[in-house]
Design a protein around this motif. Structure first.
Motif, PDB file in Angstrom:
ATOM      1  N   TRP A   1       0.864  -1.186   0.000  1.00 51.41           N
ATOM      2  CA  TRP A   1       0.000   0.000   0.000  1.00 51.41           C
ATOM      3  C   TRP A   1       0.903   1.240   0.000  1.00 51.41           C
ATOM      4  O   TRP A   1       1.777   1.375   0.841  1.00 51.41           O
ATOM      5  CB  TRP A   1      -0.895   0.023   1.241  1.00 51.41           C
ATOM      6  N   ILE A   2       0.694   2.142  -0.935  1.00 51.12           N
ATOM      7  CA  ILE A   2       1.514   3.339  -1.084  1.00 51.12           C
ATOM      8  C   ILE A   2       0.596   4.559  -1.099  1.00 51.12           C
ATOM      9  O   ILE A   2      -0.448   4.553  -1.757  1.00 51.12           O
ATOM     10  CB  ILE A   2       2.336   3.300  -2.394  1.00 51.12           C
ATOM     11  N   GLU A   3       1.018   5.607  -0.382  1.00 54.18           N
ATOM     12  CA  GLU A   3       0.254   6.857  -0.370  1.00 54.18           C
ATOM     13  C   GLU A   3       1.047   7.947  -1.066  1.00 54.18           C
ATOM     14  O   GLU A   3       2.275   8.028  -0.933  1.00 54.18           O
ATOM     15  CB  GLU A   3      -0.060   7.297   1.056  1.00 54.18           C
TER      16      GLU A   3
ATOM     17  N   LEU B   1      -0.363   6.622 -14.588  1.00 52.82           N
ATOM     18  CA  LEU B   1      -0.433   7.711 -13.611  1.00 52.82           C
ATOM     19  C   LEU B   1       0.959   7.911 -13.008  1.00 52.82           C
ATOM     20  O   LEU B   1       1.778   6.987 -12.991  1.00 52.82           O
ATOM     21  CB  LEU B   1      -1.434   7.405 -12.497  1.00 52.82           C
ATOM     22  N   THR B   2       1.184   9.110 -12.484  1.00 51.97           N
ATOM     23  CA  THR B   2       2.413   9.401 -11.744  1.00 51.97           C
ATOM     24  C   THR B   2       2.029   9.744 -10.304  1.00 51.97           C
ATOM     25  O   THR B   2       1.203  10.624 -10.062  1.00 51.97           O
ATOM     26  CB  THR B   2       3.189  10.574 -12.360  1.00 51.97           C
ATOM     27  N   LEU B   3       2.620   9.026  -9.356  1.00 51.38           N
ATOM     28  CA  LEU B   3       2.361   9.251  -7.928  1.00 51.38           C
ATOM     29  C   LEU B   3       3.622   9.841  -7.301  1.00 51.38           C
ATOM     30  O   LEU B   3       4.696   9.240  -7.363  1.00 51.38           O
ATOM     31  CB  LEU B   3       2.005   7.926  -7.239  1.00 51.38           C
ATOM     32  N   ARG B   4       3.466  11.025  -6.739  1.00 52.42           N
ATOM     33  CA  ARG B   4       4.611  11.716  -6.150  1.00 52.42           C
ATOM     34  C   ARG B   4       4.520  11.695  -4.630  1.00 52.42           C
ATOM     35  O   ARG B   4       3.433  11.728  -4.048  1.00 52.42           O
ATOM     36  CB  ARG B   4       4.685  13.182  -6.613  1.00 52.42           C
TER      37      ARG B   4
ATOM     38  N   VAL C   1      -4.375   6.476  -1.915  1.00 48.23           N
ATOM     39  CA  VAL C   1      -3.660   5.298  -1.429  1.00 48.23           C
ATOM     40  C   VAL C   1      -3.897   4.200  -2.451  1.00 48.23           C
ATOM     41  O   VAL C   1      -5.043   3.933  -2.833  1.00 48.23           O
ATOM     42  CB  VAL C   1      -4.151   4.870  -0.040  1.00 48.23           C
ATOM     43  N   VAL C   2      -2.810   3.573  -2.903  1.00 46.73           N
ATOM     44  CA  VAL C   2      -2.937   2.554  -3.940  1.00 46.73           C
ATOM     45  C   VAL C   2      -2.344   1.248  -3.432  1.00 46.73           C
ATOM     46  O   VAL C   2      -1.418   1.240  -2.613  1.00 46.73           O
ATOM     47  CB  VAL C   2      -2.225   2.986  -5.246  1.00 46.73           C
TER      48      VAL C   2
ATOM     49  N   GLU D   1      -5.809  -1.496  -6.883  1.00 45.41           N
ATOM     50  CA  GLU D   1      -6.837  -0.793  -6.108  1.00 45.41           C
ATOM     51  C   GLU D   1      -6.368   0.630  -5.849  1.00 45.41           C
ATOM     52  O   GLU D   1      -5.193   0.853  -5.540  1.00 45.41           O
ATOM     53  CB  GLU D   1      -7.102  -1.522  -4.786  1.00 45.41           C
ATOM     54  N   ILE D   2      -7.284   1.564  -5.980  1.00 42.64           N
ATOM     55  CA  ILE D   2      -6.987   2.978  -5.719  1.00 42.64           C
ATOM     56  C   ILE D   2      -8.081   3.533  -4.823  1.00 42.64           C
ATOM     57  O   ILE D   2      -9.272   3.350  -5.103  1.00 42.64           O
ATOM     58  CB  ILE D   2      -6.908   3.796  -7.019  1.00 42.64           C
ATOM     59  N   ARG D   3      -7.690   4.229  -3.766  1.00 41.67           N
ATOM     60  CA  ARG D   3      -8.653   4.839  -2.847  1.00 41.67           C
ATOM     61  C   ARG D   3      -8.293   6.312  -2.651  1.00 41.67           C
ATOM     62  O   ARG D   3      -7.115   6.651  -2.486  1.00 41.67           O
ATOM     63  CB  ARG D   3      -8.631   4.150  -1.484  1.00 41.67           C
TER      64      ARG D   3
END
Length: 421
Positions: free
Chosen positions: A40-42, A59-62, A93-94, A113-115
């Protein structure tokens, strides 16, 4: 035992004589990454590339506090099935599995999963961080640095061309036209905000001419202000040597930065007012101080003048010779009195001396002789001094005598002596 197992499973080290191939490197890296499994990554989305016709979206998550990002790959159906569509800037949070592609040598995460991170959850995290930092003493008023009375240069961290920048500069220059600014424009929302603001803060803090730093933003939603409640920024502000003013949002907004900063300003305009004094007000205070000093000086001069007038009105100062003349007259009278007393004393003593002289004369031998008496002296035969005859024993017959009378002396010889009856 675990360390020994890892050592046995680890690939042999490369050397100049037996270097690895690229494929071996990528294969080894893939094996290491695959062992991470699902995580799980935020973070905060900065790019959402998707089309309904695509099977996969990208997507890009920073990271919200550091200069770090990761590429995400998700099935497009996952995104279209969400109740709230994803957009740039969303905090999420993915659940994903890190993947490394040996052929291209690229890294990404396959997301299942994406929340969305809800506002309530974000606020709860902010309050938890606020309590943690408060327990560490970062909110303690004793560690707050005082603002300089008149800063040489004001450091300003804010968005480029923002209303906050305009308000701070305009108000500060209106209050003190000579004020100087060192402005660093940074993002004020989004995942790049925290590292950019920390870098700008470090640059301004290292500048010896910057006496105070303002971090300004013109308000916004809870999500917009999240970067100013991130832990990394709070610790950077707490470690800064230069006083920091927090001017994030407006009166209702309260990011954690407001608690850590040395001064919290309600608005950017309020920050400018706190950073520099108002020249008009200062001049008015100077004029008032001058007026009070002038009045105090005039009062002092008036009191001293009245005191001098009072002294001059005294007889001793009205006629300085009066006391001298008065004492001179007293001295003259005393001298006359002394002379008179001395004259009387001399006269009295002279009379006394004359009386004593008269007594001495009356009782002396000459007076006695003048009345018919005589002094008889016997002249010793050995030539010694004559002796006054007081007894017949001193003048046996034949003794030579000297008889003193009032007008001279008679030399005679003793014929005989007769004893008195």
């Amino acid at each position: 035992m675990a360390e020994a197992s890892d050592s046995r499973n680890a690939p042999s080290k490369s050397s100049p004589e037996s270097p690895w191939s690229v494929s071996k490197l990528n294969t080894s890296v893939k094996g290491w990454i695959d062992r991470l499994g699902w995580l799980w990554i935020e973070g905060q989305l900065t790019q959402v590339n998707t089309k309904p016709s695509w099977r996969f979206s990208y997507l890009t998550l920073r990271d919200t506090q550091e200069q770090a990002s990761v590429q995400l790959t998700a099935e497009t159906s996952l995104l279209t099935g969400m109740q709230v569509p994803l957009k740039d800037g969303d905090r999420v949070v993915v659940l994903g599995k890190p993947s490394f592609y040996p052929g291209r040598g690229t890294f990404s995460m396959r997301v299942s999963e994406i929340r969305h991170v809800g506002a309530g959850e974000l606020l709860a995290r902010i309050e938890a961080l606020r309590k943690q930092l408060a327990s560490e003493g970062l909110f303690d008023p004793a560690r707050k640095r005082p603002l300089p009375y008149l800063p040489t240069k004001v450091g300003l961290i804010t968005g480029r061309g923002s209303a906050a920048e305009r308000d701070v500069v305009t108000v500060a220059q209106g209050r003190w036209p000579e004020v100087q600014f060192e402005i660093i424009n940074t993002p004020v929302q989004g995942p790049t905000t925290v590292p950019a603001v920390i870098e700008a803060l470090g640059e301004l803090d290292a500048d010896p001419d910057v006496d105070v730093i303002i971090i300004a933003r013109g308000g916004g939603s809870v999500e917009d202000l999240l970067p100013f409640s991130e832990e990394a920024l709070q610790r950077a502000v707490a470690d800064a040597r230069t006083p920091v003013i927090s001017a994030i949002g407006h009166e209702p907004d309260n990011p954690v930065l407001d608690n850590v900063a040395d001064v919290r300003a309600a608005t950017p305009t309020d920050a400018a007012k706190r950073a520099v004094p108002d020249v008009a007000q200062e001049r008015m205070l100077i004029d008032e101080a001058r007026g009070r000093m002038a009045a105090a000086l005039r009062g002092w001069v008036r009191r001293e003048r009245d005191g001098l007038a009072s002294l001059r009105s005294r007889p001793s100062l009205a006629d300085p010779m009066l006391a001298i003349n008065r004492h001179r007259e007293e001295v003259d009278r005393a001298a006359v009195s002394i002379r008179r007393d001395i004259s009387h004393l001399l006269q009295r003593e002279s009379q006394h001396v004359r009386g004593l002289r008269a007594q001495v004369s009356a009782l002396g031998p000459a007076a006695t002789l003048a009345r018919g008496y005589a002094v008889v002296q016997v002249l010793p035969r050995d030539g010694s001094e004559p002796e006054v005859v007081t007894s017949i024993d001193q003048t046996p017959p034949g003794s030579q005598l000297r008889i003193r009378v009032g007008d001279g002396s008679i030399t005679a010889a003793a014929m005989s002596t007769t004893q008195a009856d």
